[in-house]
Design an enzyme around this catalytic site. Sequence first.
Site, PDB file in Angstrom:
ATOM      1  N   HIS A  35       0.715  -1.211  -0.032  1.00  0.00           N
ATOM      2  CA  HIS A  35       0.101  -0.056   0.014  1.00  0.00           C
ATOM      3  C   HIS A  35       0.945   1.268  -0.056  1.00  0.00           C
ATOM      4  O   HIS A  35       1.701   1.368   0.907  1.00  0.00           O
ATOM      5  CB  HIS A  35      -0.734   0.033   1.414  1.00  0.00           C
ATOM      6  CG  HIS A  35      -1.806   1.273   1.127  1.00  0.00           C
ATOM      7  ND1 HIS A  35      -1.674   1.921   2.368  1.00  0.00           N
ATOM      8  CD2 HIS A  35      -2.760   1.709   0.734  1.00  0.00           C
ATOM      9  CE1 HIS A  35      -2.415   3.043   2.112  1.00  0.00           C
ATOM     10  NE2 HIS A  35      -3.460   2.788   1.205  1.00  0.00           N
ATOM     11  N   HIS A  77      -0.560  10.327  -3.378  1.00  0.00           N
ATOM     12  CA  HIS A  77      -1.821   9.917  -3.171  1.00  0.00           C
ATOM     13  C   HIS A  77      -2.592  11.359  -2.946  1.00  0.00           C
ATOM     14  O   HIS A  77      -3.900  11.416  -3.620  1.00  0.00           O
ATOM     15  CB  HIS A  77      -1.725   9.357  -1.606  1.00  0.00           C
ATOM     16  CG  HIS A  77      -3.173   9.318  -0.953  1.00  0.00           C
ATOM     17  ND1 HIS A  77      -3.939  10.301  -0.169  1.00  0.00           N
ATOM     18  CD2 HIS A  77      -3.944   8.120  -0.948  1.00  0.00           C
ATOM     19  CE1 HIS A  77      -4.861   9.580   0.180  1.00  0.00           C
ATOM     20  NE2 HIS A  77      -5.066   8.614  -0.166  1.00  0.00           N
TER      21      HIS A  77
HETATM   22  O1  G3P Z   1      -6.614   1.924  -2.994  1.00  0.00           O
HETATM   23  C1  G3P Z   1      -6.978   1.136  -1.895  1.00  0.00           C
HETATM   24  C2  G3P Z   1      -6.519   1.950  -0.690  1.00  0.00           C
HETATM   25  O2  G3P Z   1      -5.165   2.539  -0.951  1.00  0.00           O
HETATM   26  C3  G3P Z   1      -7.589   3.119  -0.734  1.00  0.00           C
HETATM   27  O3  G3P Z   1      -6.932   4.143   0.195  1.00  0.00           O
HETATM   28  O4  G3P Z   1      -6.667   6.369   0.286  1.00  0.00           O
HETATM   29  O5  G3P Z   1      -4.817   4.837   0.646  1.00  0.00           O
HETATM   30  O6  G3P Z   1      -5.633   5.376  -1.608  1.00  0.00           O
HETATM   31  P1  G3P Z   1      -5.848   5.228  -0.008  1.00  0.00           P
HETATM   32 CA    CA Z   2      -4.577   3.706  -2.840  1.00  0.00          CA
END
Ligand code: G3P
Ligand code: CA
Length: 327
Positions: A35, A77
């Site tokens: 992530h 992000h």
């Molecule tokens: O894409 C899955 C997860 O990453 C969504 O949360 O806000 O970290 O992009 P975010």
């Molecule tokens: Ca994401």
Amino acid sequence: MKALSSFAAVCLSALVLAGCGGSDDAPAQPQVIAHRGASGYLPEHTLGGYELAIRMGADFIEPDLQITKDGALVAIHDDTLNRTTNVATLFAQRNGGYKVSDFTLGEIKTLTVVPTGTGKASYPGFTPSSANAFAVPTFQEVVDLAKKQSSTAGREVGIYPEAKQADPAMEDGILKTLAANGYNATSKVFIQSFSDATLRSLRTKQVAQNNKMPLILLGVATTAADGTARMGVTGATGVQALTLKDVAAFTEGVGVLINNTTYPVTKSFIDQVHAAGLKVHGWTFAQADAAPAAAEFRKHLDMGMDGMFANYPDLAVTARNAYVQGK
Ligand code: G3P
Ligand code: CA
């Protein structure tokens, strides 16, 4: 252009294919998705952070994507630069802020991505192979890293881009970049979005281009009064529940928020999503300590989750491998 809410190569063997989005021919082992890279350890969305995640055994690296003023796709992000970079020390605000879309790629390339959360500027014993490993990378640079590291590691490293803007230019940029790099329906790739409109549009374009790379709809797990699973997506009037039949018409799977008391992920939800022919990935596994992290991974693996977005990919790999080995 509308901001969304915060929420390779071709696979060469049956085992690798099982981890891809495009086939169910062989049993798939649950996939570890780094992530924002190894974001619990190094600055998020950097070549250094992605490489560390790959070294830790992650199956996929995840670039969230934004668009620069001059139309380049970059991995970051937020739709602003100030949380994760040193933009405030190098540039004056533009239009009252630091929006990615107000800066050219050349300007963004002068920035350094800084550690956030539990991240640090370096990781013990790890030296990134990339020059400028902590600059904001372009999407193409992330693809290049995945390909190079696939060769280095002797296994296919998947890529899991997220369209962070509901913008046709974003859709076109993702499809064009992936196609230009040889990705297709059987590649180790998923394209994700919180916007069902974006994914419906992507699917229409993919059909026209005869290249249906797997799509994942992000949102929350909901259940109707009769116990029927629905996919919750955020719309203008709050969370809207889509039937799984509808979702299956334009995606290969869903990505759901975990650990939410209003929208709990249950075994019944996962079973119903599987029965609809879809995969279930969960986000975000953010436990830093080994014991609670292992328990959290195991709980979701035991329910049948197919993939886990993890900030600490090493902990996810350990838990996944123990699960697969029946330990
Ligand atoms: O894409 C899955 C997860 O990453 C969504 O949360 O806000 O970290 O992009 P975010
Ligand atoms: Ca994401």
